[in-house]
Design a protein around this motif. Structure first.
Motif, PDB file in Angstrom:
ATOM      1  N   ALA A 102     -16.082 -36.453 -25.592  1.00  0.00           N
ATOM      2  CA  ALA A 102     -14.841 -36.284 -26.353  1.00  0.00           C
ATOM      3  C   ALA A 102     -14.737 -37.346 -27.445  1.00  0.00           C
ATOM      4  O   ALA A 102     -14.365 -37.056 -28.595  1.00  0.00           O
ATOM      5  CB  ALA A 102     -13.636 -36.355 -25.415  1.00  0.00           C
ATOM      6  N   GLU A 103     -15.075 -38.593 -27.105  1.00  0.00           N
ATOM      7  CA  GLU A 103     -15.059 -39.656 -28.103  1.00  0.00           C
ATOM      8  C   GLU A 103     -16.112 -39.416 -29.180  1.00  0.00           C
ATOM      9  O   GLU A 103     -15.883 -39.681 -30.368  1.00  0.00           O
ATOM     10  CB  GLU A 103     -15.306 -41.006 -27.429  1.00  0.00           C
ATOM     11  CG  GLU A 103     -14.185 -41.449 -26.513  1.00  0.00           C
ATOM     12  CD  GLU A 103     -14.516 -42.755 -25.784  1.00  0.00           C
ATOM     13  OE1 GLU A 103     -13.626 -43.282 -25.099  1.00  0.00           O
ATOM     14  OE2 GLU A 103     -15.662 -43.238 -25.912  1.00  0.00           O
ATOM     15  N   ARG A 105     -17.299 -36.534 -30.254  1.00  0.00           N
ATOM     16  CA  ARG A 105     -16.860 -35.475 -31.162  1.00  0.00           C
ATOM     17  C   ARG A 105     -15.818 -36.006 -32.144  1.00  0.00           C
ATOM     18  O   ARG A 105     -15.830 -35.653 -33.333  1.00  0.00           O
ATOM     19  CB  ARG A 105     -16.304 -34.289 -30.369  1.00  0.00           C
ATOM     20  CG  ARG A 105     -17.381 -33.531 -29.623  1.00  0.00           C
ATOM     21  CD  ARG A 105     -16.902 -32.207 -29.069  1.00  0.00           C
ATOM     22  NE  ARG A 105     -18.034 -31.458 -28.523  1.00  0.00           N
ATOM     23  CZ  ARG A 105     -18.864 -30.716 -29.236  1.00  0.00           C
ATOM     24  NH1 ARG A 105     -18.665 -30.602 -30.544  1.00  0.00           N
ATOM     25  NH2 ARG A 105     -19.869 -30.078 -28.677  1.00  0.00           N
ATOM     26  N   SER A 106     -14.929 -36.847 -31.670  1.00  0.00           N
ATOM     27  CA  SER A 106     -13.935 -37.434 -32.556  1.00  0.00           C
ATOM     28  C   SER A 106     -14.590 -38.339 -33.596  1.00  0.00           C
ATOM     29  O   SER A 106     -14.250 -38.299 -34.781  1.00  0.00           O
ATOM     30  CB  SER A 106     -12.911 -38.229 -31.733  1.00  0.00           C
ATOM     31  OG  SER A 106     -11.965 -38.859 -32.564  1.00  0.00           O
ATOM     32  N   GLY A 109     -16.464 -36.289 -36.146  1.00  0.00           N
ATOM     33  CA  GLY A 109     -15.498 -35.650 -37.034  1.00  0.00           C
ATOM     34  C   GLY A 109     -14.948 -36.596 -38.083  1.00  0.00           C
ATOM     35  O   GLY A 109     -14.508 -36.169 -39.153  1.00  0.00           O
ATOM     36  N   GLY A 110     -14.978 -37.903 -37.791  1.00  0.00           N
ATOM     37  CA  GLY A 110     -14.525 -38.906 -38.747  1.00  0.00           C
ATOM     38  C   GLY A 110     -15.669 -39.544 -39.519  1.00  0.00           C
ATOM     39  O   GLY A 110     -15.558 -40.687 -39.971  1.00  0.00           O
TER      40      GLY A 110
END
Length: 266
Positions: A102-103, A105-106, A109-110
């Motif tokens: 999850a981290e 992917r975040s 994305g940034g």
């Protein structure tokens, strides 16, 4: 066209066996992890043993970059996880694969770049290598036997990566069953029960109970049209003709169905 990576980088630190590198590549291909980096592989690179066990994932081996040490391998990354099965006494966050993905992917994305370090087969990562990571990634395993094969560890991370992206959708669904209309089912019951009675199957005092129980057995799971045709064909074959006789075989074929749904599926 953007060249921003869309997945974390898998970094194998001093892998000792080419076979394990190949199996790790196979796991990466299974779950859409496209980039492998190798830190000082023991037997050099390229390694024929890796190709032999990659099972078609040779494009990952061909594109693998080789680095002299961990520091060089992670130089362009913004978020790094170090996998380990043992508590190392370091003041670092400890996360499982779900949280790490999850981290990741975040971060991606940034516009971040993420890498996951996997250690040597025999001794894992060294403490000084773990010290270069942002967090420790570990797995919920049997504490009496926590060690994972290198490719297994890569596969666990890859599975979580792909599952979160795909919503855990399965690659195919159960073949659609067409429910049999009740008239078709009852007609089968009438046929079966008449044939059984003609052959003296029912003790007179138990016929009603046995008939109800048999109907319940068939109806318990819900019959499809194909299943009713198949059961009727089986019954016809057993009851109406000599073993191997042409009339019975022909009737079984008609009753069982010869369309695209007939027969076994694999």
């Amino acid at each position: 066209m953007s060249t921003q990576p869309s997945a974390p980088v898998v970094i194998l630190v001093e892998p000792q066996m080419g076979e394990n590198i190949g199996m790790a590549a196979r796991a990466m291909a299974n779950f859409a992890l496209p980039e492998m980096r190798l830190v000082a592989p023991r037997d050099g690179w390229p390694n024929p043993a890796a190709t032999a066990t990659a099972a078609g994932a040779t494009h990952l081996l061909e594109g693998a970059q080789v680095f002299p040490d961990v520091r060089a391998a992670i130089a362009d990354l913004t978020l790094v996880y170090a996998t380990t099965a043992r508590e190392r006494g370091q003041m670092k966050r400890v996360v499982g694969p779900r949280e790490a993905v999850a981290e990741t992917r975040s971060a991606i994305g940034g516009d971040g770049r993420v890498g996951i370090l996997f250690g040597r087969e025999r001794e894992g990562l060294w403490n000084d290598e773990i010290a270069l990571a942002d967090a420790i990634l570990t797995f919920p395993v049997n504490p009496a036997f926590p060690s994972l094969n290198l490719a297994q560890a890569v596969l666990l991370v890859g599975y979580e990566w792909f599952a979160q992206g795909a919503g855990e959708a399965l690659p195919f669904a159960e073949v659609e069953r067409v429910p049999a209309p009740r008239e078709m089912v009852v007609s089968f019951f009438d046929f079966l029960e008449a044939e059984l009675e003609a052959r003296g199957f029912y003790p007179p005092e138990k016929k009603t109970t046995m008939t109800r129980n048999m109907r319940d057995m068939f109806l318990r799971r819900g019959l499809s049209e194909q299943e009713v045709r198949t059961f009727r064909g089986v019954a016809a074959t057993l009851m109406r003709g000599p073993r191997g006789g042409a009339p019975a075989a022909a009737e079984a074929s008609d009753d069982a169905g010869t369309g695209p749904d007939a027969g076994a599926r694999t």
